[in-house]
Design a protein around this motif. Structure first.
Motif, PDB file in Angstrom:
ATOM      1  N   PRO A  49      55.376 -51.833 -21.441  1.00  0.00           N
ATOM      2  CA  PRO A  49      53.412 -51.822 -21.057  1.00  0.00           C
ATOM      3  C   PRO A  49      53.747 -53.623 -20.667  1.00  0.00           C
ATOM      4  N   ASP A  54      48.119 -53.069 -17.267  1.00  0.00           N
ATOM      5  CA  ASP A  54      47.728 -52.454 -17.877  1.00  0.00           C
ATOM      6  C   ASP A  54      45.955 -53.038 -17.143  1.00  0.00           C
ATOM      7  N   SER A 279      51.741 -45.636 -16.604  1.00  0.00           N
ATOM      8  CA  SER A 279      50.635 -46.379 -18.105  1.00  0.00           C
ATOM      9  C   SER A 279      50.646 -45.497 -19.507  1.00  0.00           C
TER      10      SER A 279
END
Length: 389
Positions: A49, A54, A279
């Motif tokens: 991540p 994001d 994600s």
């Protein structure tokens, strides 16, 4: 520039995973999520991540919810409003109550126990639609009720999520945050704005931009409405997804619905939405998998039975036969992308503990995979005389 290579890897692998998923009959989003698990810290460790992913994931979920609003058929909802409302209401209440009780039993805090219920109150019927179409039941009484209930269910789930996150989530809370009453007033004003958007603002802006000599002017203003409503929702303490969802509903009521859908879908599905589902996979780990195996089994059983019984009961109370009610209940079982979205938002708001996040995602995946099997078995119980066009 390594992030460019990461995005290229995500787009390539999710495309391959999507093709394989379609071939073996599982939802594409499951394949994309598995790519995140495979490439992320839980397996190969090639991706982690980061701020860029994001941001891409946040835009992806906003576009995904915008398209969900675009696809919400309010005319169908009006036609089957009573059974749809009954099915959705019982199908939301029963999972919330049962998962809250189980969460309390598992020593979760009050807000986290409630949030378990919020996650599994969601329904995603995209898979059910394919099964109904395969059996020629999409336009039957059962099929129309499932589709109508899905619209009500989505609205309920998004509203519950937004209000709950605004009250208990601590993503953006600071010591200078407004009081609860101020937030409630702001949110009430926001919903007035949503009504005005659906009734007047969106149609006016669409008509205005139709006359501009600019390529793709209508899809552009639709995206502006989507992102703007998402931003305003976030400012009032609601989840951004609620703004995007109602923006989609607003655009769906205009004549530009088909044009917007045809232009926005490729943007979402070709780039941002794969990043969102990857994600989710990147956030998963299996350190506590075997320790929590009983949790996974119990939650999966609850996920299947609460929607099956809740949705079926809602249909039965409105005069459906037992077999038809069983079909409706089975059609509401799949959690799919809606539950994944809610789980991810709750995780970011610290309403879903990190120690059970991966297990909750596994349960969502299992219920999504088992749902079409349950629906096929339920449809096979229907006599041909119950089929209605």
């Amino acid at each position: 520039m390594s992030y460019i290579g990461g995005i290229a890897l995500i787009l390539f692998t999710t495309t391959i995973a999507g093709a394989i998923s379609e071939r073996i009959g599982i939802p594409i989003v499951i394949g994309q999520l598995l790519v995140g698990i495979l490439l992320g810290p839980a397996a190969l460790g090639w991706l982690h991540p980061n701020v860029l992913l994001d941001a891409g994931a946040e835009i992806g979920v906003v576009i995904l919810m915008f398209m969900a609003g675009l696809e919400s058929d309010l005319k169908l909802l009006k036609k089957y409003f009573k059974p749809a409302l009954s099915v959705a209401t019982f199908g939301v209440i029963l999972p919330m109550v049962c998962f809250f009780i189980y969460g309390e039993f598992m020593h979760q805090s009050f807000e986290r126990a409630v949030f378990w219920g919020v996650v599994f109150a969601a329904t995603s019927v995209s898979i059910s639609v394919e099964v109904l179409r395969e059996f020629g039941r999409l336009n039957s009484k059962e099929g129309a009720t499932i589709l109508g209930a899905a619209v009500v269910d989505d609205i309920m789930a998004v509203l519950i999520l937004s209000v709950f996150v605004s009250m208990f989530g601590n993503v953006n809370q600071t010591s200078g945050s407004p009081s609860l009453w101020v937030s409630l007033v702001e949110q009430a004003v926001y919903f007035v704005l949503v009504y005005l958007l659906i009734r007047w603002f969106a149609p006016f802006l669409i008509r205005l931009f139709e006359h501009l000599a600019v390529p793709q002017a209508v899809p552009i203003i639709s995206l502006v409405i989507c992102l703007g409503m998402a931003y305003l929702a976030d400012l009032t303490g609601l989840s951004a997804v609620i703004g995007a969802f109602f923006a989609g509903i607003a655009i769906a009521q205009t004549k530009a619905h088909s044009e917007v859908s045809a232009n926005i879908n490729p943007i979402g599905y070709a780039f941002f939405i794969p990043i969102f589902f990857v994600s989710i996979g990147l956030e998963m780990n299996f350190d506590h998998f075997w320790r929590n195996i009983s949790l996974i089994v119990v939650m999966t059983i609850l996920a299947l039975l609460t929607k099956l019984i809740g949705g079926g009961l809602g249909a039965k109370l409105l005069g459906f036969s037992w077999n038809s009610a069983y079909v409706v209940g089975a059609g509401m079982v799949s959690r799919g992308e809606m539950a994944l979205i809610i789980a991810q938002i709750g995780y970011q708001a610290h309403l879903l503990h990190a120690s059970v996040y991966s297990e909750v995602i596994i349960v969502i995946v299992l219920s999504t995979l088992l749902a079409p099997l349950m629906l096929k078995q339920a449809i096979n119980r229907l006599p041909d005389t119950t089929h209605e066009s």
